[in-house]
Scaffold this motif. Structure first.
Motif, mmCIF file in Angstrom:
data_model
loop_
_atom_site.group_PDB
_atom_site.id
_atom_site.type_symbol
_atom_site.label_atom_id
_atom_site.label_comp_id
_atom_site.label_asym_id
_atom_site.label_seq_id
_atom_site.Cartn_x
_atom_site.Cartn_y
_atom_site.Cartn_z
ATOM 1 N N PHE A 1 13.446 -99.762 -38.144
ATOM 2 C CA PHE A 1 13.301 -98.599 -39.020
ATOM 3 C C PHE A 1 13.659 -98.897 -40.475
ATOM 4 O O PHE A 1 13.899 -97.984 -41.262
ATOM 5 C CB PHE A 1 14.150 -97.437 -38.500
ATOM 6 C CG PHE A 1 13.677 -96.914 -37.179
ATOM 7 C CD1 PHE A 1 12.631 -96.018 -37.106
ATOM 8 C CD2 PHE A 1 14.272 -97.347 -36.002
ATOM 9 C CE1 PHE A 1 12.177 -95.551 -35.882
ATOM 10 C CE2 PHE A 1 13.834 -96.873 -34.768
ATOM 11 C CZ PHE A 1 12.779 -95.988 -34.700
ATOM 12 N N ALA A 2 13.649 -100.178 -40.856
ATOM 13 C CA ALA A 2 14.095 -100.586 -42.194
ATOM 14 C C ALA A 2 13.378 -99.842 -43.310
ATOM 15 O O ALA A 2 14.008 -99.443 -44.302
ATOM 16 C CB ALA A 2 13.913 -102.093 -42.370
ATOM 17 N N GLU A 3 12.077 -99.609 -43.171
ATOM 18 C CA GLU A 3 11.336 -98.956 -44.262
ATOM 19 C C GLU A 3 11.653 -97.465 -44.394
ATOM 20 O O GLU A 3 11.333 -96.852 -45.406
ATOM 21 C CB GLU A 3 9.834 -99.157 -44.091
ATOM 22 C CG GLU A 3 9.230 -98.414 -42.928
ATOM 23 C CD GLU A 3 7.752 -98.700 -42.767
ATOM 24 O OE1 GLU A 3 6.952 -98.083 -43.494
ATOM 25 O OE2 GLU A 3 7.418 -99.543 -41.935
ATOM 26 N N PHE A 4 12.287 -96.883 -43.378
ATOM 27 C CA PHE A 4 12.616 -95.454 -43.394
ATOM 28 C C PHE A 4 14.080 -95.174 -43.745
ATOM 29 O O PHE A 4 14.438 -94.042 -44.013
ATOM 30 C CB PHE A 4 12.316 -94.823 -42.036
ATOM 31 C CG PHE A 4 10.872 -94.901 -41.642
ATOM 32 C CD1 PHE A 4 9.938 -94.045 -42.211
ATOM 33 C CD2 PHE A 4 10.426 -95.849 -40.730
ATOM 34 C CE1 PHE A 4 8.598 -94.121 -41.855
ATOM 35 C CE2 PHE A 4 9.093 -95.942 -40.382
ATOM 36 C CZ PHE A 4 8.179 -95.065 -40.954
ATOM 37 N N MET B 1 25.913 -95.681 -29.649
ATOM 38 C CA MET B 1 25.112 -94.733 -30.427
ATOM 39 C C MET B 1 24.956 -95.274 -31.850
ATOM 40 O O MET B 1 25.922 -95.636 -32.488
ATOM 41 C CB MET B 1 25.807 -93.379 -30.450
ATOM 42 C CG MET B 1 25.114 -92.324 -31.274
ATOM 43 S SD MET B 1 23.597 -91.675 -30.595
ATOM 44 C CE MET B 1 24.204 -90.588 -29.358
ATOM 45 N N VAL B 2 23.718 -95.320 -32.296
ATOM 46 C CA VAL B 2 23.408 -95.768 -33.652
ATOM 47 C C VAL B 2 22.924 -94.554 -34.439
ATOM 48 O O VAL B 2 22.083 -93.799 -33.962
ATOM 49 C CB VAL B 2 22.302 -96.858 -33.633
ATOM 50 C CG1 VAL B 2 21.935 -97.268 -35.043
ATOM 51 C CG2 VAL B 2 22.735 -98.050 -32.808
ATOM 52 N N LYS B 3 23.492 -94.367 -35.635
ATOM 53 C CA LYS B 3 23.066 -93.274 -36.513
ATOM 54 C C LYS B 3 22.558 -93.866 -37.821
ATOM 55 O O LYS B 3 23.232 -94.682 -38.434
ATOM 56 C CB LYS B 3 24.234 -92.330 -36.816
ATOM 57 C CG LYS B 3 24.657 -91.490 -35.651
ATOM 58 C CD LYS B 3 25.737 -90.506 -36.075
ATOM 59 C CE LYS B 3 25.999 -89.567 -34.928
ATOM 60 N NZ LYS B 3 26.125 -88.197 -35.354
ATOM 61 N N LEU B 4 21.362 -93.441 -38.220
ATOM 62 C CA LEU B 4 20.768 -93.892 -39.474
ATOM 63 C C LEU B 4 20.253 -92.704 -40.267
ATOM 64 O O LEU B 4 19.622 -91.813 -39.698
ATOM 65 C CB LEU B 4 19.587 -94.833 -39.209
ATOM 66 C CG LEU B 4 19.837 -96.164 -38.525
ATOM 67 C CD1 LEU B 4 18.504 -96.869 -38.280
ATOM 68 C CD2 LEU B 4 20.734 -97.034 -39.367
ATOM 69 N N ASN B 5 20.489 -92.716 -41.568
ATOM 70 C CA ASN B 5 19.881 -91.723 -42.452
ATOM 71 C C ASN B 5 18.471 -92.217 -42.751
ATOM 72 O O ASN B 5 18.290 -93.348 -43.210
ATOM 73 C CB ASN B 5 20.674 -91.592 -43.755
ATOM 74 C CG ASN B 5 22.038 -90.991 -43.522
ATOM 75 O OD1 ASN B 5 22.187 -90.070 -42.740
ATOM 76 N ND2 ASN B 5 23.044 -91.538 -44.174
ATOM 77 N N VAL B 6 17.477 -91.373 -42.467
ATOM 78 C CA VAL B 6 16.092 -91.780 -42.653
ATOM 79 C C VAL B 6 15.336 -90.763 -43.490
ATOM 80 O O VAL B 6 15.749 -89.613 -43.617
ATOM 81 C CB VAL B 6 15.364 -91.988 -41.295
ATOM 82 C CG1 VAL B 6 15.970 -93.130 -40.521
ATOM 83 C CG2 VAL B 6 15.366 -90.717 -40.467
ATOM 84 N N LYS B 7 14.221 -91.217 -44.048
ATOM 85 C CA LYS B 7 13.359 -90.356 -44.855
ATOM 86 C C LYS B 7 11.925 -90.535 -44.384
ATOM 87 O O LYS B 7 11.418 -91.650 -44.296
ATOM 88 C CB LYS B 7 13.481 -90.739 -46.334
ATOM 89 C CG LYS B 7 12.676 -89.889 -47.269
ATOM 90 C CD LYS B 7 13.296 -88.539 -47.454
ATOM 91 C CE LYS B 7 12.545 -87.744 -48.503
ATOM 92 N NZ LYS B 7 12.905 -86.359 -48.509
ATOM 93 N N PHE C 1 6.629 -93.658 -37.642
ATOM 94 C CA PHE C 1 8.009 -93.493 -37.172
ATOM 95 C C PHE C 1 8.011 -93.169 -35.680
ATOM 96 O O PHE C 1 8.751 -93.763 -34.905
ATOM 97 C CB PHE C 1 8.681 -92.370 -37.976
ATOM 98 C CG PHE C 1 10.138 -92.196 -37.693
ATOM 99 C CD1 PHE C 1 11.080 -92.888 -38.430
ATOM 100 C CD2 PHE C 1 10.574 -91.337 -36.704
ATOM 101 C CE1 PHE C 1 12.434 -92.729 -38.175
ATOM 102 C CE2 PHE C 1 11.914 -91.166 -36.432
ATOM 103 C CZ PHE C 1 12.852 -91.871 -37.184
ATOM 104 N N ASN C 2 7.153 -92.238 -35.283
ATOM 105 C CA ASN C 2 7.048 -91.823 -33.884
ATOM 106 C C ASN C 2 6.637 -92.992 -32.986
ATOM 107 O O ASN C 2 7.188 -93.171 -31.896
ATOM 108 C CB ASN C 2 6.044 -90.676 -33.783
ATOM 109 C CG ASN C 2 5.799 -90.242 -32.363
ATOM 110 O OD1 ASN C 2 4.757 -90.562 -31.798
ATOM 111 N ND2 ASN C 2 6.728 -89.526 -31.786
ATOM 112 N N LYS C 3 5.703 -93.805 -33.434
ATOM 113 C CA LYS C 3 5.243 -94.952 -32.644
ATOM 114 C C LYS C 3 6.347 -95.998 -32.494
ATOM 115 O O LYS C 3 6.474 -96.612 -31.433
ATOM 116 C CB LYS C 3 3.992 -95.553 -33.265
ATOM 117 C CG LYS C 3 2.775 -94.677 -33.038
ATOM 118 C CD LYS C 3 1.526 -95.238 -33.652
ATOM 119 C CE LYS C 3 0.367 -94.300 -33.344
ATOM 120 N NZ LYS C 3 -0.827 -94.611 -34.097
ATOM 121 N N ILE C 4 7.155 -96.188 -33.532
ATOM 122 C CA ILE C 4 8.280 -97.123 -33.428
ATOM 123 C C ILE C 4 9.297 -96.593 -32.423
ATOM 124 O O ILE C 4 9.801 -97.340 -31.581
ATOM 125 C CB ILE C 4 8.940 -97.353 -34.810
ATOM 126 C CG1 ILE C 4 7.964 -98.054 -35.764
ATOM 127 C CG2 ILE C 4 10.216 -98.180 -34.657
ATOM 128 C CD1 ILE C 4 8.429 -98.097 -37.207
#
Length: 77
Positions: free
Chosen positions: A70-73, A1-7, A17-20
């Protein structure tokens, strides 16, 4: 499981974001507080309060691939 804080700031960001998310062959959820939605659902994303911190939960072990996609988010905590 990977967890990332995104904006996600704009409708264009939400669409991108949805397309990625859709390119990944695993479950992906977005969490905002106590609410969870399917990150592959554009309607789910828009149902969240995007001004609040979001957490992307990806059910995969390939953290580097997720981080790169998701680097940009990504928001560092």
């Amino acid at each position: 499981m990977v967890k990332l804080n995104v904006k996600i700031v704009s409708m264009q960001d939400a669409d991108k974001f949805n397309k990625i998310c859709s390119k990944f062959d695993c479950d992906m959820d977005l969490q905002s507080g106590k609410y969870y939605v399917d990150a592959k659902s554009i309607m789910g994303i828009f149902s969240l309060d995007l001004s609040q911190p979001l957490v992307l939960n990806a059910d995969t072990d390939d953290e580097q691939k997720v981080r790169e996609a998701f680097a940009e988010f990504v928001q560092e905590a």
